[in-house]
Design a protein around this motif. Sequence first.
Motif, PDB file in Angstrom:
ATOM      1  N   GLU A  43       0.098  -2.894 -56.330  1.00  0.00           N
ATOM      2  CA  GLU A  43       0.963  -3.579 -56.063  1.00  0.00           C
ATOM      3  C   GLU A  43       2.185  -2.959 -56.265  1.00  0.00           C
ATOM      4  N   ASN A  44       2.318  -1.877 -56.721  1.00  0.00           N
ATOM      5  CA  ASN A  44       3.816  -1.009 -56.839  1.00  0.00           C
ATOM      6  C   ASN A  44       3.587  -0.068 -55.839  1.00  0.00           C
ATOM      7  N   VAL A  45       4.651  -0.194 -54.720  1.00  0.00           N
ATOM      8  CA  VAL A  45       4.475   0.708 -53.447  1.00  0.00           C
ATOM      9  C   VAL A  45       5.981   1.533 -53.701  1.00  0.00           C
ATOM     10  N   ILE A  46       5.890   2.903 -53.813  1.00  0.00           N
ATOM     11  CA  ILE A  46       7.138   3.606 -53.668  1.00  0.00           C
ATOM     12  C   ILE A  46       7.126   4.110 -52.210  1.00  0.00           C
ATOM     13  N   VAL A  47       8.397   4.094 -51.646  1.00  0.00           N
ATOM     14  CA  VAL A  47       8.635   4.691 -50.436  1.00  0.00           C
ATOM     15  C   VAL A  47       9.640   5.821 -50.943  1.00  0.00           C
ATOM     16  N   SER A  48       9.562   6.945 -50.005  1.00  0.00           N
ATOM     17  CA  SER A  48      10.419   7.965 -50.225  1.00  0.00           C
ATOM     18  C   SER A  48      10.144   8.982 -48.722  1.00  0.00           C
ATOM     19  N   TRP A  49      11.112  10.082 -49.000  1.00  0.00           N
ATOM     20  CA  TRP A  49      11.061  11.017 -47.832  1.00  0.00           C
ATOM     21  C   TRP A  49      11.614  12.409 -48.383  1.00  0.00           C
ATOM     22  N   GLY A  50      10.943  13.610 -47.764  1.00  0.00           N
ATOM     23  CA  GLY A  50      11.692  14.545 -48.082  1.00  0.00           C
ATOM     24  C   GLY A  50      11.290  15.172 -49.498  1.00  0.00           C
ATOM     25  N   SER A  51      11.974  16.117 -49.999  1.00  0.00           N
ATOM     26  CA  SER A  51      11.543  16.793 -51.380  1.00  0.00           C
ATOM     27  C   SER A  51      11.224  15.954 -52.871  1.00  0.00           C
ATOM     28  N   PRO A  52      11.673  14.796 -52.873  1.00  0.00           N
ATOM     29  CA  PRO A  52      11.131  14.086 -54.067  1.00  0.00           C
ATOM     30  C   PRO A  52       9.615  13.877 -53.960  1.00  0.00           C
ATOM     31  N   LYS A  53       9.010  14.217 -52.899  1.00  0.00           N
ATOM     32  CA  LYS A  53       7.404  14.014 -52.798  1.00  0.00           C
ATOM     33  C   LYS A  53       6.558  14.649 -53.878  1.00  0.00           C
ATOM     34  N   GLY A  54       6.928  15.996 -54.356  1.00  0.00           N
ATOM     35  CA  GLY A  54       6.203  16.447 -55.485  1.00  0.00           C
ATOM     36  C   GLY A  54       6.168  15.686 -56.712  1.00  0.00           C
ATOM     37  N   ALA A  55       7.765  15.529 -57.058  1.00  0.00           N
ATOM     38  CA  ALA A  55       7.827  14.782 -58.378  1.00  0.00           C
ATOM     39  C   ALA A  55       7.172  13.460 -58.239  1.00  0.00           C
ATOM     40  N   ILE A  56       7.050  12.892 -57.258  1.00  0.00           N
ATOM     41  CA  ILE A  56       6.796  11.412 -57.136  1.00  0.00           C
ATOM     42  C   ILE A  56       5.140  11.663 -57.358  1.00  0.00           C
ATOM     43  N   ILE A  57       4.505  12.341 -56.607  1.00  0.00           N
ATOM     44  CA  ILE A  57       3.189  12.521 -56.786  1.00  0.00           C
ATOM     45  C   ILE A  57       2.532  12.549 -58.138  1.00  0.00           C
ATOM     46  N   GLU A  58       3.365  13.918 -58.786  1.00  0.00           N
ATOM     47  CA  GLU A  58       2.989  13.904 -60.042  1.00  0.00           C
ATOM     48  C   GLU A  58       3.201  12.817 -60.998  1.00  0.00           C
ATOM     49  N   ALA A  59       4.274  12.310 -61.022  1.00  0.00           N
ATOM     50  CA  ALA A  59       4.716  11.314 -61.832  1.00  0.00           C
ATOM     51  C   ALA A  59       3.650   9.939 -61.785  1.00  0.00           C
ATOM     52  N   MET A  60       3.297   9.822 -60.593  1.00  0.00           N
ATOM     53  CA  MET A  60       2.080   8.873 -60.148  1.00  0.00           C
ATOM     54  C   MET A  60       1.018   8.937 -60.760  1.00  0.00           C
ATOM     55  N   GLU A  61       0.498  10.237 -60.857  1.00  0.00           N
ATOM     56  CA  GLU A  61      -0.893  10.675 -61.510  1.00  0.00           C
ATOM     57  C   GLU A  61      -0.541  10.384 -63.060  1.00  0.00           C
ATOM     58  N   MET A  62       0.416  10.875 -63.595  1.00  0.00           N
ATOM     59  CA  MET A  62       0.639  10.479 -64.850  1.00  0.00           C
ATOM     60  C   MET A  62       0.624   8.837 -65.446  1.00  0.00           C
ATOM     61  N   LEU A  63       1.014   8.058 -64.499  1.00  0.00           N
ATOM     62  CA  LEU A  63       1.035   6.612 -64.820  1.00  0.00           C
ATOM     63  C   LEU A  63      -0.104   6.075 -64.429  1.00  0.00           C
ATOM     64  N   GLU A  64      -0.718   6.656 -63.514  1.00  0.00           N
ATOM     65  CA  GLU A  64      -1.991   6.023 -63.327  1.00  0.00           C
ATOM     66  C   GLU A  64      -3.110   6.553 -64.468  1.00  0.00           C
ATOM     67  N   ASP A  65      -2.711   7.466 -65.419  1.00  0.00           N
ATOM     68  CA  ASP A  65      -3.569   7.763 -66.424  1.00  0.00           C
ATOM     69  C   ASP A  65      -3.246   6.728 -67.636  1.00  0.00           C
ATOM     70  N   GLU A  66      -2.108   6.214 -67.387  1.00  0.00           N
ATOM     71  CA  GLU A  66      -1.652   5.282 -68.230  1.00  0.00           C
ATOM     72  C   GLU A  66      -2.158   3.645 -67.746  1.00  0.00           C
ATOM     73  N   GLY A  67      -2.938   3.614 -66.703  1.00  0.00           N
ATOM     74  CA  GLY A  67      -3.294   2.447 -66.322  1.00  0.00           C
ATOM     75  C   GLY A  67      -2.410   1.599 -65.300  1.00  0.00           C
ATOM     76  N   TYR A  68      -1.419   2.298 -64.656  1.00  0.00           N
ATOM     77  CA  TYR A  68      -0.617   1.693 -63.769  1.00  0.00           C
ATOM     78  C   TYR A  68      -1.182   1.755 -62.392  1.00  0.00           C
ATOM     79  N   GLU A  69      -1.150   0.962 -61.502  1.00  0.00           N
ATOM     80  CA  GLU A  69      -1.768   1.155 -59.994  1.00  0.00           C
ATOM     81  C   GLU A  69      -0.488   1.456 -59.097  1.00  0.00           C
ATOM     82  N   LEU A  70      -0.571   2.233 -58.456  1.00  0.00           N
ATOM     83  CA  LEU A  70       0.624   2.837 -57.612  1.00  0.00           C
ATOM     84  C   LEU A  70       0.421   3.250 -56.271  1.00  0.00           C
ATOM     85  N   ALA A  71       1.014   2.967 -55.357  1.00  0.00           N
ATOM     86  CA  ALA A  71       0.900   3.699 -53.927  1.00  0.00           C
ATOM     87  C   ALA A  71       2.284   4.196 -53.501  1.00  0.00           C
TER      88      ALA A  71
END
Lengths: 320, 643
Positions: free
Chosen positions: B528-556
């Motif tokens: 239900e949470n969808v992130i849209v981005s482009w360019g170099s924030p990619k790396g930070a976003i993917i890692e942050a997502m993994e951390m948040l998924e560990d906390e139980g949040y659902e992200l795309a």
Amino acid sequence: MVLKMSDYKTPVFADWCPGCGNFGIYTAIKMALAELQLDPHRVVIVSGIGCSGKTPHFTFANGVHTLHGRTLPFAIGIKLANPELEVIAAGGDGDGLGIGAGHFVNTGRRNIDMTYIVHDNAVYGLTKGQASPTLKLGLQTKSLPKPNINEAVNPIALALASGYTFIARAYAYDVRHTENILVQAIKHKGLAFVNIQQPCPTYNDINTKDWYDGKDRIDSTTGKPKPRIYKLEETDWDPIVKSPDEELDKTVAALRKSREWGDKIPIGVFYKNELVPTYEERISKRIPFYIEKPPSKQEISDESGAPTVTIEEWFKKLKV
Amino acid sequence: MHAKKEFNWMIGGPQGSGVDTAANIFGRACGYGGYHLYGKREYHSNIKGLHSYFHFRISEKEIAANVNDVNLLAAFDAETVVRHIREVIPGGGVILEKEDLNTRIQDIPTLPPEFIAEFKKYLESKGIGNTVRDLVGEAKKENIRVYPVAFLDLLKDLADELGIEKLSKVTRMKNVLALAISFSLLDYDASLVEKAINAVFIESPRIAEMNVLACKKAYKYAKQTFGDSFSHKLKKLDVQGERIFLLGHQAVALGKVLGGCRIQTYYPITPAADESEYLEANEIFELKNGNGAIVVTQTEDEIAAVNMASGAALAGARASTSTSGPGFSLMVEGLSWAGNNEVPIVITYYQRGAPSTGLPTRHGQDDLRFAIHAGHGEFPRIVLASGDVKECFFDAAKAFNYAERYQMPVIHLIDKAMANSTQSYSVFDVGQVKIDRGKIVSSSRIFESGEYERFKFTDSGVSPRAFLGTEGAVMWYTGDEHNELGHISEEPLNRNMMMEKRMNKLEIAHKEIPIDERLNFFGLKEAENVIVSWGSPKGAIIEAMEMLEDEGYELAFLQVRMPHPLPKERIAEILGKGKRRISIEMNYSGQLASIISEKTGIFMDFHILKYNGRPMTTTEVYEALRKILRGDSPKRQVLNYGS
């Protein structure tokens, strides 16, 4: 098959004003191409913006009509990618010495084996007669609201200072002479610059055909006009640098000669120096197979579409 | 905050003092030990004297972003301590020059007044004095170990041992001393460090030898002086497979050569010029059968650069130019010509902080809309945006296929964060790279069909292309509107047909280019949470997502790799399913978000933006996202981490 001058003509209507100097230059280009028997597909005429910019469309040879002032960068790109092509750049005085002056100077530094023609009529024709960089200080051609308050640039002197290795002037209404100069320019090994004085019958009412012919100066003894134009080759002028130690003296002499204007206007070859290595030779020193495999002739993929480069070898340098 | 095994090392000092070399050695040494790394370089628009630093993050897995934390800071000068000591986390350490302890902050000439004013507030809030010693004292309270080093004494010893009289000849080795002391504190295998030194100085064995000696000396010194006091240790990992370690601009250069680029033009500009210089240094390369070469030409300006590339492309070479914002501004008229004349050029666009000269050595993603809209008139182009160093490589190669297949300019957007970042990867699988030159005609085909028409009307809009010089083909190009032969034409019907021919190619590209080349999707399909981005924030976003998924949040996470033509249908489909739509971009206005709104009618619920010139870190993206997910975020968050 022997190519005739008429083989270099397209059906496109040449829409220059009647009496335009461009007709003379256009004819001289076709004559030179025929004289040299250059295949139309092997020739590329690169032009800028302005009346002269239309030349390629009237000429049966590859034509690239580019941007205002950018004639030379396009021409260089074409030549570097395929040095087999005979590249002739042709632009106006505003194109080459105003908006494109930076390219004019920097192209000289490269001595690429091509030809650059400047159509010099001292006005911006296609925008209706504003002063070009070659209009002399104080002159007021017919569409100028006030006399020109800029000094004129000296194209021959600028070419000398920039490193062009063949520098000549021609006169558009002397078509045979212009053709002869163009043939020499094309044959020259290195970068050739030909500044062609060209009346603009519509907007330059000062440097007219009559003015060049000297009709305002009647010889009192013969009763005939005293032409302003004279040919360097009919004097004892020797423009050719035959050894490196002649370079300075010939340059200085050509610079001095380039300042003649007004009552006596020299046309012909001012300077020629084939001792300077061309850009192609300089590249070949670094890339020994450049001429045989220039950028446009390299096989970049095999039949399956796979790149020919073994990038794995390059990766080795980056390995940890 | 990070469960995974990783370590963050920062080295800083005045520009020209060897920070980059030290970082290069550090990275290689870690790489030899089996670690993955991500290194970010920050520097001023200056040659010597102003502050620069390198932040290296090393991990057991591939990473593509920095975090806020520093575990060990190696400071060549007082300014580095002042600027970065607060980034060191508890349990971390600081290596500094002993003499700098007495330096007063206001006496550091290179610190700008706005920094000092801000810093004073911090000192006052802590109620501490204004010397480096005071700052260090404060750090110690946070359980940070401080390692003062008498670098001058070490250098003098070194000079003696090497039999060098002038101390100035060895002062440059301060960087290797600081680096080796760092590794010694970490108890890292010294032989790997020496191997890295030898690799970096491969061209000058004498320098390598001197630096290896410095390394040995520093190891010994640190062991004797500081013992086993640092809590972090770095063990050599046992990993299989080969790794490469490269910068974004190198990845672009390699991708170009692999993709068949044989002419590169450029005018010097930060941070794009590195790529061209790297290409020139490696201008001859090996082919399966013999040698190939790329001609690199430094032009008088970017106007010449773009038009020269166009000329080369007309003659049949794959040609490109590289620049950043100010240079691209100058190229715009040439871009319009290339669009009108259907010229397949590739422009690699390294974004940096703008407008105008802006932040010439700092990061930004300010130019997406500019890349899409630049040029007078309407003409087709493709805009690509890579998200990390690996994508830089593959996109750089692929850009030429798009350019030639659809006969239009391609703008490949990179940014400073990628250009100057070092990343390690397993060796790229280049088997997937294919070369597609589109419709090319050879001489025999031309004779069959009679007169060659460069701009022949076809169903797709793509006309078979002959290069200048093709036997039997004579062709014309013009910036004016033209007919099929390429001659000037102002006829209304022809005008319509030519406009439609050109613009139709964009439609065809939109239909034909596979979606997986244009969009990357990460995370949960029905999140239900969808992130849209482009360019170099990619790396930070993917890692942050993994951390948040560990906390139980659902992200795309939808990463747009081809902002133009925008894969709008697929974007709309994915965003349509989301409840919270979050855009993350490094610019002020959320340019991609607004383009998506324009094309799909879907508006973002939240914006995470940053425009202070420093790339987004995993830490700050995580925190900003968490705020949104917890329901306590404003619609617009502006990030500000970095120094």
